[in-house]
Design a protein around this motif. Structure first.
Motif, short mmCIF file in Angstrom:
data_model
loop_
_atom_site.label_atom_id
_atom_site.label_comp_id
_atom_site.label_asym_id
_atom_site.label_seq_id
_atom_site.Cartn_x
_atom_site.Cartn_y
_atom_site.Cartn_z
N MET A 1 -2.35 6.05 -8.00
CA MET A 1 -1.30 6.34 -7.01
C MET A 1 0.08 6.10 -7.63
SD MET A 1 -2.90 7.37 -4.36
CE MET A 1 -2.20 7.21 -2.75
N ALA B 1 -1.88 -6.33 -1.09
CA ALA B 1 -1.17 -6.99 0.00
C ALA B 1 -1.64 -8.44 0.16
CB ALA B 1 -1.41 -6.22 1.31
N GLU B 2 -2.90 -8.69 -0.23
CA GLU B 2 -3.46 -10.03 -0.02
C GLU B 2 -2.87 -11.05 -0.98
OE1 GLU B 2 -5.15 -7.20 -0.21
OE2 GLU B 2 -6.94 -7.20 1.04
N GLU C 1 1.61 -1.59 -4.73
CA GLU C 1 0.50 -0.63 -4.72
C GLU C 1 -0.52 -1.03 -5.79
OE1 GLU C 1 -0.67 2.10 -3.00
OE2 GLU C 1 -2.21 2.00 -4.54
N PRO C 2 -1.80 -1.20 -5.39
CA PRO C 2 -2.79 -1.67 -6.38
C PRO C 2 -3.35 -0.57 -7.29
CG PRO C 2 -3.80 -1.52 -4.21
CD PRO C 2 -2.35 -1.20 -4.02
N GLY D 1 0.84 -1.20 0.00
CA GLY D 1 0.00 0.00 0.00
C GLY D 1 0.87 1.24 0.00
N ALA D 2 1.87 1.22 -0.87
CA ALA D 2 2.94 2.23 -0.83
C ALA D 2 2.48 3.61 -1.26
CB ALA D 2 4.08 1.78 -1.74
N GLY D 3 1.37 3.68 -1.98
CA GLY D 3 0.86 4.98 -2.42
C GLY D 3 1.90 5.72 -3.26
N HIS E 1 -7.72 -0.10 4.23
CA HIS E 1 -8.26 -0.26 2.88
C HIS E 1 -8.31 -1.72 2.43
CE1 HIS E 1 -8.18 4.04 2.06
NE2 HIS E 1 -6.93 4.09 2.50
N TRP E 2 -7.67 -2.60 3.17
CA TRP E 2 -7.53 -3.98 2.68
C TRP E 2 -8.86 -4.73 2.79
CZ3 TRP E 2 -2.27 -6.03 5.08
CH2 TRP E 2 -1.24 -5.16 4.67
N TYR F 1 6.54 7.52 2.65
CA TYR F 1 7.29 7.04 3.83
C TYR F 1 8.24 5.90 3.51
CZ TYR F 1 4.04 10.10 5.97
OH TYR F 1 3.34 11.21 6.29
N VAL G 1 2.23 1.23 5.85
CA VAL G 1 1.96 2.48 6.57
C VAL G 1 0.57 2.99 6.20
CG1 VAL G 1 2.72 4.87 6.94
CG2 VAL G 1 4.41 3.07 6.58
N LEU G 2 -0.32 3.06 7.18
CA LEU G 2 -1.66 3.65 7.02
C LEU G 2 -2.38 3.15 5.76
CD1 LEU G 2 -0.89 7.28 8.26
CD2 LEU G 2 -2.02 5.44 9.49
N THR G 3 -2.37 1.85 5.61
CA THR G 3 -3.04 1.24 4.45
C THR G 3 -3.98 0.10 4.85
OG1 THR G 3 -2.64 -0.01 2.40
CG2 THR G 3 -0.97 -0.19 4.07
C1 LIG Z 1 -3.73 6.24 2.79
S1 LIG Z 1 -2.81 5.55 1.47
C2 LIG Z 1 -1.23 5.38 2.25
C3 LIG Z 1 -0.10 5.38 1.28
C4 LIG Z 1 1.29 5.33 1.89
N1 LIG Z 1 1.52 4.10 2.61
C5 LIG Z 1 1.51 6.52 2.80
O1 LIG Z 1 1.45 6.36 4.02
O2 LIG Z 1 1.70 7.63 2.28
C6 LIG Z 1 -3.40 3.88 1.41
C7 LIG Z 1 -2.90 3.09 0.20
O3 LIG Z 1 -3.30 1.73 0.32
C8 LIG Z 1 -3.59 1.26 -0.98
N2 LIG Z 1 -4.42 0.03 -0.91
C9 LIG Z 1 -5.76 -0.09 -0.97
N3 LIG Z 1 -6.12 -1.39 -0.90
C10 LIG Z 1 -4.98 -2.10 -0.79
C11 LIG Z 1 -4.68 -3.50 -0.68
N4 LIG Z 1 -5.66 -4.42 -0.65
N5 LIG Z 1 -3.40 -3.88 -0.61
C12 LIG Z 1 -2.41 -2.96 -0.61
N6 LIG Z 1 -2.63 -1.62 -0.70
C13 LIG Z 1 -3.89 -1.20 -0.79
C14 LIG Z 1 -4.29 2.44 -1.64
O4 LIG Z 1 -4.32 2.32 -3.04
C15 LIG Z 1 -3.45 3.59 -1.13
O5 LIG Z 1 -2.38 3.88 -1.99
#
Ligand SMILES: C[S@@+](CC[C@H](N)C(=O)[O-])C[C@H]1O[C@@H](n2cnc3c(N)ncnc32)[C@H](O)[C@@H]1O
Length: 211
Positions: A24, A40-41, A19-20, A2-4, A61-62, A8, A56-58
């Motif tokens: 992003m 991530a799954e 990153e899906p 979920g690197a966005g 969303h999973w 970070y 980090v903060l992702t």
């Molecule tokens: C709030 S952003 C955080 C991005 C980055 N980690 C940061 O802290 O700046 C959450 C990210 O999680 C990603 N995301 C959503 N579903 C996900 C999944 N199932 N597996 C991995 N990443 C996912 C989103 O696309 C988004 O880029």
């Protein structure tokens, strides 16, 4: 995971960003680590092929948190690290409790509990990440000691919960905050925060050593 856009990611390590979202990935700086489009799954990485896995903060969303954590443990040789939010603590922050409790069902409900995360990662520890009053990241709780910042549309524009709340809720909440600031009511209740150097707003660092 979920690197966005890569905010970070360490620049002193070899990083593979997972990153899906193509949107992003497209916003990642040209010199950012290479990104693989995946969730991530279902990590497209070999077992024990990286030193550490970082999310980090992702997690909020999973689709399947336990499955994603299992994947992190599978690919990491040494360590799994999560940065997430303890919503029970965030709920006590003046901004949320007094002005925008609607944030909790609208945005925060997706965060897995710390207990659930520790249960999914045997031997993991959770520690507080206190936020400095002059924090330069603009996440929603970052302005805990600078209430006037929330009245600035430019500051709010970079923070997703403000976009997810109904406009009428935002207008009401900011009107109440502005009124409380003008009447000195906010400072009567929370003025001590203007002198405090850090506050625990619920950010948590979870760390698990894996074999
Ligand atoms: C709030 S952003 C955080 C991005 C980055 N980690 C940061 O802290 O700046 C959450 C990210 O999680 C990603 N995301 C959503 N579903 C996900 C999944 N199932 N597996 C991995 N990443 C996912 C989103 O696309 C988004 O880029």
């Amino acid at each position: 995971m979920g690197a966005g856009t890569g905010s970070y990611e360490p620049d002193d390590r070899d990083v593979i960003a997972i990153e899906p979202s193509e949107v992003m990935i497209a916003q990642r700086p040209a010199d950012a680590a290479p990104a693989i489009k995946a969730t991530a799954e279902a990590l497209p990485l070999e077992d024990k092929s990286v030193d550490a896995a970082l999310a980090v903060l992702t997690l909020q969303h999973w689709d399947d948190v336990e499955r994603g954590l299992g994947e992190m443990v599978r690919v990491a040789q040494r360590r799994v690290v999560l940065v997430t939010m303890d919503i029970a603590v965030l709920a006590q922050l003046w901004l949320i409790r007094d002005y925008v409790p609607e944030t909790l069902p609208a945005h925060a409900a997706g965060f897995p509990s710390i207990k659930r995360l520790l249960g999914a990662l045997p031997g993991a520890t959770a520690s507080q990440m206190p936020v400095p009053r002059d924090c330069t990241d603009g996440f929603m709780a970052a302005f805990w000691g600078r209430p006037e910042a929330y009245l600035d549309p430019h500051i709010r524009s970079g923070t997703s919960p403000w976009h997810q709340l109904p406009p009428a809720v935002v207008t009401r909440a900011l009107g109440e905050l502005q009124d409380d600031l003008e009447r000195g009511e906010w400072d009567r209740r929370y003025g001590h925060l203007r002198q405090q150097s850090t506050l625990d707003v619920g950010l948590r660092l979870i760390r698990a050593e894996v074999q």
